[in-house]
Design an enzyme around this catalytic site. Structure first.
Site, short mmCIF file in Angstrom:
data_model
loop_
_atom_site.label_atom_id
_atom_site.label_comp_id
_atom_site.label_asym_id
_atom_site.label_seq_id
_atom_site.Cartn_x
_atom_site.Cartn_y
_atom_site.Cartn_z
N LYS A 11 2.03 -3.37 6.48
CA LYS A 11 2.35 -3.58 5.05
C LYS A 11 3.85 -3.47 4.81
CE LYS A 11 -1.55 -4.65 3.41
NZ LYS A 11 -1.76 -5.95 2.74
N SER A 64 0.83 -1.21 0.00
CA SER A 64 0.00 0.00 0.00
C SER A 64 0.86 1.25 0.00
CB SER A 64 -0.85 -0.01 1.27
OG SER A 64 -1.45 1.25 1.47
N TYR A 79 -1.68 0.07 10.18
CA TYR A 79 -1.96 -0.56 8.89
C TYR A 79 -0.75 -0.44 7.96
CZ TYR A 79 -3.51 -1.13 4.13
OH TYR A 79 -3.58 -1.53 2.82
#
Ligand code: UDP
Length: 324
Positions: free
Chosen positions: A145, A117, A141
Site C-alpha cells: 500500500k 491503509s 500488505y
C-alpha cells in the site's frame, strides 16, 4: 453530462458501498473486478469482469465509457496471507497498479482515488496517528500500500495526475445485508463465527499497555468510508489537491469493548477467552481525522454500535429480527 467513475474492485465489500455512495451523489459508476473475492451479485451498474493488470482492456473500458476518474480498490488485503505470499501481494497490489496507471495515462484519465491503509504506519507510538506519522509497515500488505502511494505520487508529479490516497482504518458494518462483508478474517466477523460455532470469541493479547489491556482500534462504518471517496472526488476538482487522508472515526475502541458491543447487540452473554497476542499487532491505532474533516468537510456519521448492529443483522436476519 454526468461524470462517470470506474470503480476497480467494485464487486467487493467496500467497492460496492463506494458505488452506492457515488449513485447517491448523482455520479455514474462502471465496475471492473476479476471476482477473485468479490461477487457480481453486488453489482447493479455496467460491469466488466477483468483484471486491472490488463492494460489494453482497461484502456478500452476507460475510453468506451468516457471515464472521468478511477477509484482503485482492486487489491488483496489479508495481512497474514501477505506474509506467506509476498510475491502475489506485490504483483496484485503494485504491478497491477502500475498497469492501471499506464492505461489511465494512455486514455488520458487524470483523476485517481486510491484505497490505502493504516497498515502503512506499522507500529504506532502516538495516541492519534496523523498523516505525517512515520510510515514503517511491518508486513508485505502494508508495504504494497505504501509503495502504491509512492507510485501514484511520482506519476502525479510527472504527469499532473490528480489523486487522493485514503488510508482506511478498521472498516466494519454494512449499508444493506446484500453488501455485507463476506471476509472472515477481521475481529467482528471472527467474533460472530465463534458464536455461530457455539464457542466463546478469542482475544489476542490482554496485556497491552492500553486501558483494559486489549488492543485499541479505530472502527469506521463502511458507509461513512464510502462517502469519503465521494468527498475526495470533489476535492480533485481543484488542481494540486493531491492528498493523503486518514479515514477513521478518530476514536478508539478496545477489542474487549467491541466484543461487549456484540454481546449487547446480539442479546447474548459472552465471556471472551484470552489468548496469546497475535504477532505484529500494534497496541493502539487510532486516526487523527483533523485533515480530512478540514480539507474535505467529511465526518463519520455512524458509531460502533451501528457497525456491529448492521453486520449482525446482515448475517442472521431471522435471529436479529426475533430479538428486535
Ligand atoms: N482480534 C482478536 N480476536 C479475534 C480477531 C481479532 O482479539 O478473533 C484483535 C486483533 O488482535 C487486533 C484487533 O482485534 O488487535 C483488530 O484485528 P483485525 O484483524 O480486525 O484488524 P487489524 O487492526 O489487525 O487490521
Amino acid at each position: 453530462m454526468t461524470d462517470t467513475w470506474l470503480v476497480a474492485g467494485g464487486a467487493g465489500y467496500i467497492g460496492a458501498h463506494v458505488v452506492r455512495s457515488l449513485q447517491a451523489a448523482g455520479i455514474g459508476a462502471v465496475v471492473i473486478d476479476d471476482l477473485s473475492t468479490g461477487s457480481s451479485d453486488r453489482v447493479r451498474v455496467p460491469f466488466v469482469r477483468g483484471d486491472i493488470g490488463n492494460v489494453d482492456l482497461v484502456t478500452d473500458v476507460l475510453r468506451q465509457h468516457e471515464i472521468t476518474g478511477v477509484i482503485q480498490l482492486a487489491a488483496d488485503k489479508q495481512v497474514a496471507e501477505s506474509m506467506t505470499e509476498p510475491l502475489t501481494y506485490y504483483h496484485r497490489n503494485v504491478v497491477n497498479l502500475m498497469q492501471l496507471l499506464t492505461a489511465m495515462a494512455r486514455a488520458e484519465v487524470d483523476r485517481l482515488v486510491f484505497s490505502s491503509s493504516a497498515a502503512v504506519y506499522g507500529m504506532v507510538e502516538a495516541a492519534l496517528v496523523t498523516e505525517d506519522h512515520p510510515t514503517r509497515p511491518i508486513n508485505p500488505y502494508g508495504e504494497t500500500k505504501l509503495v502504491g502511494e509512492w507510485l501514484i505520487r511520482d506519476q502525479a508529479r510527472a504527469t499532473g495526475l490528480r489523486f487522493a490516497a485514503l488510508r482506511y482504518f478498521n472498516v466494519a458494518g454494512t449499508a444493506a445485508p446484500e453488501l455485507a462483508d463476506l471476509g472472515r478474517t477481521n475481529l467482528i466477523p471472527m467474533v460472530f463465527d465463534a458464536l455461530d460455532r457455539g464457542e466463546q470469541p478469542v482475544i489476542f493479547g490482554c496485556d497491552y499497555p492500553t486501558p483494559d489491556g486489549t488492543c485499541v482500534r479505530d472502527f469506521i462504518h463502511v458507509e461513512d468510508l464510502a462517502d469519503a471517496h465521494v468527498a475526495a472526488i470533489a476535492a480533485l476538482d481543484s488542481p494540486g489537491a493531491a492528498q493523503v487522508f486518514n479515514v477513521g472515526c478518530g476514536r478508539g475502541y478496545s477489542v474487549r469493548e467491541v466484543i461487549e458491543t456484540v454481546a449487547e447487540v446480539a442479546g447474548l452473554s459472552i465471556e471472551p477467552r484470552p489468548s496469546d497476542p497475535r504477532p505484529g499487532d500494534p497496541a493502539m491505532v487510532v486516526a487523527d481525522t483533523e485533515h480530512i474533516s478540514t480539507a474535505l468537510g467529511w465526518r463519520p456519521r455512524h458509531d460502533l454500535r451501528e457497525m456491529v448492529r448492521s453486520a449482525w443483522h446482515a448475517r442472521s436476519p431471522q435471529l436479529s429480527a426475533a430479538q428486535g
